[in-house]
Write a protein that holds these residues in place. Structure first.
Motif, mmCIF file in Angstrom:
data_model
loop_
_atom_site.group_PDB
_atom_site.id
_atom_site.type_symbol
_atom_site.label_atom_id
_atom_site.label_comp_id
_atom_site.label_asym_id
_atom_site.label_seq_id
_atom_site.Cartn_x
_atom_site.Cartn_y
_atom_site.Cartn_z
ATOM 1 N N LYS A 217 -3.017 6.431 -9.145
ATOM 2 C CA LYS A 217 -3.973 7.493 -9.420
ATOM 3 C C LYS A 217 -3.349 8.668 -10.171
ATOM 4 N N GLY A 218 -2.149 8.486 -10.714
ATOM 5 C CA GLY A 218 -1.559 9.539 -11.529
ATOM 6 C C GLY A 218 -0.880 10.627 -10.748
ATOM 7 N N CYS A 219 -0.873 10.543 -9.409
ATOM 8 C CA CYS A 219 -0.209 11.598 -8.663
ATOM 9 C C CYS A 219 0.821 11.053 -7.709
ATOM 10 N N CYS A 220 0.753 9.774 -7.393
ATOM 11 C CA CYS A 220 1.540 9.255 -6.287
ATOM 12 C C CYS A 220 2.907 8.789 -6.720
ATOM 13 N N GLN A 221 3.837 8.899 -5.805
ATOM 14 C CA GLN A 221 5.225 8.521 -6.013
ATOM 15 C C GLN A 221 5.572 7.423 -5.022
ATOM 16 N N VAL B 171 0.839 -1.193 0.000
ATOM 17 C CA VAL B 171 0.000 0.000 0.000
ATOM 18 C C VAL B 171 0.877 1.247 0.000
ATOM 19 N N LEU B 172 2.026 1.102 0.646
ATOM 20 C CA LEU B 172 2.929 2.247 0.783
ATOM 21 C C LEU B 172 3.446 2.711 -0.577
ATOM 22 N N VAL C 76 7.709 6.088 -2.042
ATOM 23 C CA VAL C 76 8.081 6.882 -0.890
ATOM 24 C C VAL C 76 9.101 6.083 -0.087
ATOM 25 N N ALA C 77 9.976 6.749 0.625
ATOM 26 C CA ALA C 77 11.037 6.036 1.337
ATOM 27 C C ALA C 77 10.461 5.019 2.312
ATOM 28 N N PRO D 208 2.179 2.578 -4.125
ATOM 29 C CA PRO D 208 1.046 2.147 -4.944
ATOM 30 C C PRO D 208 1.264 2.289 -6.437
#
Lengths: 119, 119
Positions: free
Chosen positions: A17-21, A10-11, A23-24, A13
Motif C-alpha cells: 500500500k505504499g507505506c509498509c515496511q 501477511v507480516l 518488519v522484524a 506485505p
DNA sequence: TCCTCATATCGAAGGCTGTCGATCGATGTC
DNA sequence: GACATCGATCGACAGCCTTCGATATGAGGA
C-alpha cells in the motif's frame, strides 16, 4: 496470554500500500510470555520496594519485616510475595513460625537483568 | 500508586520480637513509581513484541505494519501504542495519512535499561 | 465537493489485580 | 492440652486493563 502473530506472508506485505515496511520476525511466544510475565511481576510499587529490600539484604528477610515496613495488611503482603515467588524472582523458607524470603539464586537471566535497575 | 512506607522507627524495630532484622531504606516514591510504571508498560505480550519490532527496525514503523503483524483489532493496537507512548518508551510522527512509531530517543535511562532484555 | 482510507477516540463487556477482613493450619509456649 | 502467634488462603469488592465494535477526525484522491 500468547501473542498470536499472523502468518509470515501477511507480516511482510512488500509495500503493497505504499507505506509498509518489512518488519522484524517476532519473538517466540515462549520468550514473549517469559519477558512480559517478569515485567508484570515487577509492575507494582510495593513489589519493586520488596525487591529493593531483598537486593540490599545480606540475609533472608522475615515476612514480619515486610508487614512492618509497608502500610498494608498482612494478607496483601503475602499476596505480593507469592506473585514474586510465582515469577521465580524470590524463594521462601520456613524457620519455626517464621517465613523468610530472599532473591532466587536460580533466577532466569532475564529476571536477573530485569531487577538490576532496582538499586 | 505511591507506596506509603511507614515511619523509619517502625521500619527498623530492633529485633523486638526475636525474628526481625533491620531492612534497607526504601527507595523514594518517585523512583518506585517510575520503575513500576516502566515495568507495567512492558507487562503485556503484545507490547513486548511491539518494542522488539521497533528495536530491530532501522526506520520508524507504520501503524499499518503493526495491525498487519498482530491478530488484534486496529483500536487495540492503537491502545497499546499509546500506552507505550505515555510511558515515554516510543514517540510517534504523522506523515500524510500514516502514523509512524519509533523508540523514544530521549527515553529515561531506566526505560532504556528495561527494554534491553528484549532482543 | 464527496468519498475513501488510516488512525484515534469512545463506550461497553469481561477478566484480572490490589486490597481488605475473616479464617485456617502449623508451630511454639505455658 | 490449651493458648497465642505467624503466615497462607478464602471470599468479596472496587478499580483497572485488554479487547471489541462504532464513531470521529483528518488527509488524499476522484
Amino acid at each position: 496470554m500468547t501473542t498470536s502473530i499472523v502468518a509470515r506472508e501477511v507480516l511482510v506485505p512488500d509495500r503493497v500500500k505504499g507505506c509498509c515496511q518489512p518488519v522484524a520476525a517476532p519473538l517466540s511466544d515462549a520468550r514473549v510470555d517469559e519477558l512480559s510475565a517478569i515485567y508484570r511481576a515487577l509492575g507494582d510499587p510495593t513489589r519493586v520496594q520488596i525487591v529493593h529490600i531483598l537486593a540490599a539484604a545480606a540475609e533472608p528477610v522475615c515476612v514480619c519485616d515486610f508487614t512492618a515496613a509497608f502500610d498494608l495488611g498482612q494478607p496483601t503482603i503475602s499476596h505480593h510475595l507469592s506473585k514474586l515467588r510465582d515469577a521465580g524472582i524470590v524463594t521462601s523458607t520456613k524457620r519455626g513460625v517464621w517465613a523468610f524470603y530472599k532473591l532466587n539464586a536460580a533466577m532466569t537471566s532475564a529476571a536477573r537483568d530485569a531487577i538490576q535497575l532496582i538499586d
